[in-house]
Design an enzyme around this catalytic site. Structure first.
Site, PDB file in Angstrom:
ATOM      1  N   ASP A   1       0.956  -1.071   0.028  1.00  0.00           N
ATOM      2  CA  ASP A   1       0.053  -0.052   0.189  1.00  0.00           C
ATOM      3  C   ASP A   1       0.912   1.311  -0.049  1.00  0.00           C
ATOM      4  OD1 ASP A   1      -2.240   1.597   0.399  1.00  0.00           O
ATOM      5  OD2 ASP A   1      -3.206  -0.047   1.377  1.00  0.00           O
TER       6      ASP A   1
ATOM      7  N   HIS B   1     -11.522  -2.580   3.168  1.00  0.00           N
ATOM      8  CA  HIS B   1     -11.467  -2.388   4.675  1.00  0.00           C
ATOM      9  C   HIS B   1     -12.125  -1.100   5.064  1.00  0.00           C
ATOM     10  CE1 HIS B   1      -8.471  -0.248   2.601  1.00  0.00           C
ATOM     11  NE2 HIS B   1      -8.112   0.696   3.548  1.00  0.00           N
ATOM     12  N   ASP B   2     -12.434  -0.411   4.127  1.00  0.00           N
ATOM     13  CA  ASP B   2     -13.093   1.003   4.384  1.00  0.00           C
ATOM     14  C   ASP B   2     -14.757   0.810   4.228  1.00  0.00           C
ATOM     15  OD1 ASP B   2     -10.708   2.254   4.686  1.00  0.00           O
ATOM     16  OD2 ASP B   2     -10.646   2.973   2.591  1.00  0.00           O
TER      17      ASP B   2
ATOM     18  N   GLU C   1      -6.529   4.129  -5.714  1.00  0.00           N
ATOM     19  CA  GLU C   1      -7.762   4.346  -4.862  1.00  0.00           C
ATOM     20  C   GLU C   1      -8.269   5.758  -5.386  1.00  0.00           C
ATOM     21  OE1 GLU C   1      -9.873   4.641  -0.419  1.00  0.00           O
ATOM     22  OE2 GLU C   1      -7.780   5.761  -0.949  1.00  0.00           O
TER      23      GLU C   1
ATOM     24  N   ASP D   1      -2.915   4.805  -2.116  1.00  0.00           N
ATOM     25  CA  ASP D   1      -4.045   5.434  -1.356  1.00  0.00           C
ATOM     26  C   ASP D   1      -4.332   6.910  -1.658  1.00  0.00           C
ATOM     27  OD1 ASP D   1      -5.218   4.915   1.342  1.00  0.00           O
ATOM     28  OD2 ASP D   1      -4.148   6.733   1.908  1.00  0.00           O
TER      29      ASP D   1
HETATM   30  O1  TEU Z   1      -9.143   5.998   2.186  1.00  0.00           O
HETATM   31  C1  TEU Z   1      -9.315   7.068   1.549  1.00  0.00           C
HETATM   32  C2  TEU Z   1     -10.481   7.955   1.895  1.00  0.00           C
HETATM   33  O2  TEU Z   1     -10.991   7.771   2.831  1.00  0.00           O
HETATM   34  C3  TEU Z   1     -11.195   8.791   1.002  1.00  0.00           C
HETATM   35  O3  TEU Z   1     -10.839   8.696  -0.241  1.00  0.00           O
HETATM   36  C4  TEU Z   1     -12.745   8.638   0.933  1.00  0.00           C
HETATM   37  O4  TEU Z   1     -13.042   7.171   1.391  1.00  0.00           O
HETATM   38  C5  TEU Z   1     -13.441   8.654  -0.142  1.00  0.00           C
HETATM   39  O5  TEU Z   1     -12.973   9.980  -0.786  1.00  0.00           O
HETATM   40  C6  TEU Z   1     -15.075   8.977   0.056  1.00  0.00           C
HETATM   41  O6  TEU Z   1     -15.667   9.752  -0.775  1.00  0.00           O
HETATM   42  C7  TEU Z   1      -7.950   5.631   2.279  1.00  0.00           C
HETATM   43  C8  TEU Z   1      -7.976   4.206   3.062  1.00  0.00           C
HETATM   44  O7  TEU Z   1      -8.246   3.183   2.401  1.00  0.00           O
HETATM   45  C9  TEU Z   1      -8.103   4.421   4.348  1.00  0.00           C
HETATM   46  O8  TEU Z   1      -8.377   3.256   5.123  1.00  0.00           O
HETATM   47  C10 TEU Z   1      -7.574   5.562   5.166  1.00  0.00           C
HETATM   48  O9  TEU Z   1      -7.982   5.854   6.690  1.00  0.00           O
HETATM   49  C11 TEU Z   1      -7.509   6.850   4.450  1.00  0.00           C
HETATM   50  O10 TEU Z   1      -7.020   6.592   2.935  1.00  0.00           O
HETATM   51  C12 TEU Z   1      -6.443   7.719   4.978  1.00  0.00           C
HETATM   52  O11 TEU Z   1      -5.012   7.060   4.656  1.00  0.00           O
END
Ligand code: TEU
Length: 568
Positions: free
Chosen positions: A98, A337-338, A264, A207
């Site tokens: 990651d 995981h989110d 992502e 990320d």
């Molecule tokens: O997630 C990113 C995130 O939280 C945003 O992109 C959001 O979900 C999105 O814009 C919704 O509209 C990543 C990781 O997957 C997460 O676990 C972390 O907490 C976050 O980044 C911070 O590193």
């Protein structure tokens, strides 16, 4: 479109903290992953993405990195990771790490030195360099420089004690944003990426990457909640220059190493897609398809999110498929995981069964794209509910609980929103068997196990031919079956009877071969007419999530949540 080595593979995401603990500290570790390579190989997995396992205070469970070059001792050692890379390679499997470079941890040496310099500039004048790694701004009329709200709640600005200055954090205050405008910072990041690629990792999941390009930090947006702030995502649409920054990473790191990358990517405009993930000349190999997540999101917060129906899910998939057909290759997911567990999100609770879980799995796997399984998805793991906010670890869920209460929800309503969308839903430990703590640890698990583990676990499903696990094995096998893989992987995607409610059906057309996927996405049985071109009959039933199929002439009677893949 030119074909790439990774397109026919199967991805699998590991959230290491919750996968397999071999030391008894209640936290999963790299050795635990090594021990499960047999399991992953039998599942048909090739590309393993591991969520962050670097040195971290774990304020955001590893997405707050304090040392990019070192594995956190709680997860093991760098040597463990190198061993995992080698052992995976011996099985033709690939390890993907990651890449979290929008921000680091406030405990990273860079940030510590930046703070020290800002607070006592005379002591270490040379550390000014590190202050320039971050976004530091003077207070404006004694306040934060703008009105942006962070992803995890509150202002994106945190005051630096003893100064008149603030630092920027789009996520938690323990996650200061890195200043991508600074060429020295970019060099540090390139060096780090290349260092890992030289160690043999196949690539990265990248990320929150759309956030690295900021717009004018003095710009305020129209407030969207009673707190007077505006979502920081406004910034992404306003910002200009992201593509050049991604190309920099591609040209300095990914391209020379032929690395696999999956972004992502949220908040992207259609006009940017080709530059970002075009198969010919994009910055990343692929990106996750979050269309179905975005479709039901709400600016107000989780308490306002509508549940998604299977018909809306279908529309989302069709939109992505048509948009990406000429551009590139998405990575498909039903959870990560989110997000809540896919089966709990997309299937009404009353309809949850092995059949409906297999139905959803079929729909994910038969799309054009690279499927990623999130740990536990393959055994049908479900959301894990809590009865009090005190049981919740996830910083995002804790904030959303407060948001819901502030908006006038009762405690019960706020808790319902958390139970539906908390990131802990997918973070409860992997359910390996029916022994204590689901076989995840001999110690006290860092997050409690879903009590349904006695019923839902990998060991119970291992030798049951009808288990969800064995159905996933069939899906990965079909993807790799030389007789069909060309069509399953590269075939075009074409909706069939798209307006029919509770039916999700589509063709995959390859050279000289057409597959038809039919899924009844509700619990009532339904009859489907086979298309004209299938009058010659069904050549082959490649997959069926039930043991029977009722066919009469050109009509197929699908039982509730029955899903089939036919060669016609
Ligand atoms: O997630 C990113 C995130 O939280 C945003 O992109 C959001 O979900 C999105 O814009 C919704 O509209 C990543 C990781 O997957 C997460 O676990 C972390 O907490 C976050 O980044 C911070 O590193």
């Amino acid at each position: 479109m030119n074909r790439q080595w990774w397109q026919g593979k199967v991805g699998y995401q590991i959230y290491p903290k919750s996968y397999m603990d071999t030391t008894g500290n209640g936290i999963g570790d790299i050795r635990g992953i090594i021990n499960r390579l047999d399991y992953l190989e039998r599942l048909g997995v090739d590309i393993i993405w591991i969520s962050p396992c670097y040195v971290s205070p774990l304020a955001d469970q590893g997405y707050d990195i304090a040392d990019y070059y070192k594995i956190d001792p709680r997860f093991g050692t760098n040597e463990d990771l190198y061993e995992l890379i080698d052992k995976a390679k011996a099985r033709n499997m690939y390890i993907v790490l990651d890449l979290v470079v929008n921000h680091c941890s406030d405990e990273h040496e860079w940030f510590q030195r930046a703070l020290a310099y800002l607070q006592h500039p005379a002591e270490h004048p040379e550390w000014e360099r590190y202050a320039n790694y971050f976004y530091i701004e003077d207070a404006v009329e004694g306040r934060e420089p703008n009105n942006w709200r962070s992803y995890f709640g509150g202002s994106v600005w945190e005051e630096i004690p003893g100064t008149n200055k603030y630092y920027l954090h789009l996520f938690h205050k323990k996650q200061p944003d890195l200043n991508w405008e600074n060429p020295a910072l970019r060099e540090e990041i390139y060096d780090m990426i290349n260092w890992w690629l030289d160690k043999g990792v196949a690539g990265f999941r990248i990320d929150a990457i759309m956030n690295i390009q900021k717009c004018d930090l003095r710009k305020n947006f129209e407030a969207d909640r009673a707190d007077g702030m505006a979502a920081c995502t406004n910034m992404i649409y306003e910002a200009d220059g992201i593509v050049a920054k991604l190309q920099g990473m591609r040209d300095h790191c990914f391209k020379p190493h032929k690395a696999f990358t999956v972004g992502e990517v949220f908040n992207v405009t259609d006009a940017q897609l080709r530059d970002i993930v075009g198969l010919e000349d994009g910055c990343f190999s692929t990106m996750f398809d979050f269309r179905a997540v975005e479709a039901t999101g709400s600016e107000k917060g989780w308490y306002d999110v509508r549940p998604i129906s299977m018909d809306l899910y279908k529309q989302c998939v069709y939109e992505t498929q048509s948009k990406m057909a000429e551009i590139g290759f998405v990575s498909t997911i039903i959870e990560n995981h989110d997000e809540p567990r896919g089966v709990s999100r997309y299937i009404p609770a009353a309809d949850l069964s092995d059949t409906s879980k297999k139905c959803l799995a079929t729909l994910q796997f038969m799309q054009r794209g690279l499927p990623f399984i999130y740990q536990g998805q393959e055994i049908g793991m479900e959301n894990k509910s809590v009865t009090s906010i005190d049981e919740v670890d996830d910083i995002s869920a804790r904030d959303e609980y407060k948001v819901a209460l502030a908006a006038g929800c009762t405690e019960a309503e706020a808790l319902e929103a958390i139970n539906n969308y908390s990131r802990d839903n997918a973070r409860s430990p992997m359910q390996w068997d029916d022994s204590e703590n689901a076989g995840f640890t001999t110690g006290i698990p860092w997050l409690s196990v879903n009590p349904n583990y006695t019923r839902i676990n990998a060991a119970a499903q291992e030798n049951d031919p009808d288990s969800v696990l064995n159905y996933y094995r069939q899906l990965t096998a079909l993807r790799k079956n030389p007789a069909y893989s060309d069509t399953v992987v590269f075939g075009t995607f074409e909706p069939y009877l798209p307006d029919e409610e509770n039916l999700m059906a589509f063709y995959r057309r390859g050279e000289g071969q057409t597959l038809l996927v039919l899924a009844n996405t509700c619990k009532e049985p339904q009859t489907v007419n086979l298309p004209q071109e299938a009058t010659a009959g069904i050549r082959n039933i490649l997959l069926n999530n039930l043991s029977d199929l009722a066919v009469s002439g050109n009509r197929i009677m699908l039982a509730g949540y029955q899903a089939i893949v036919l060669a016609i």
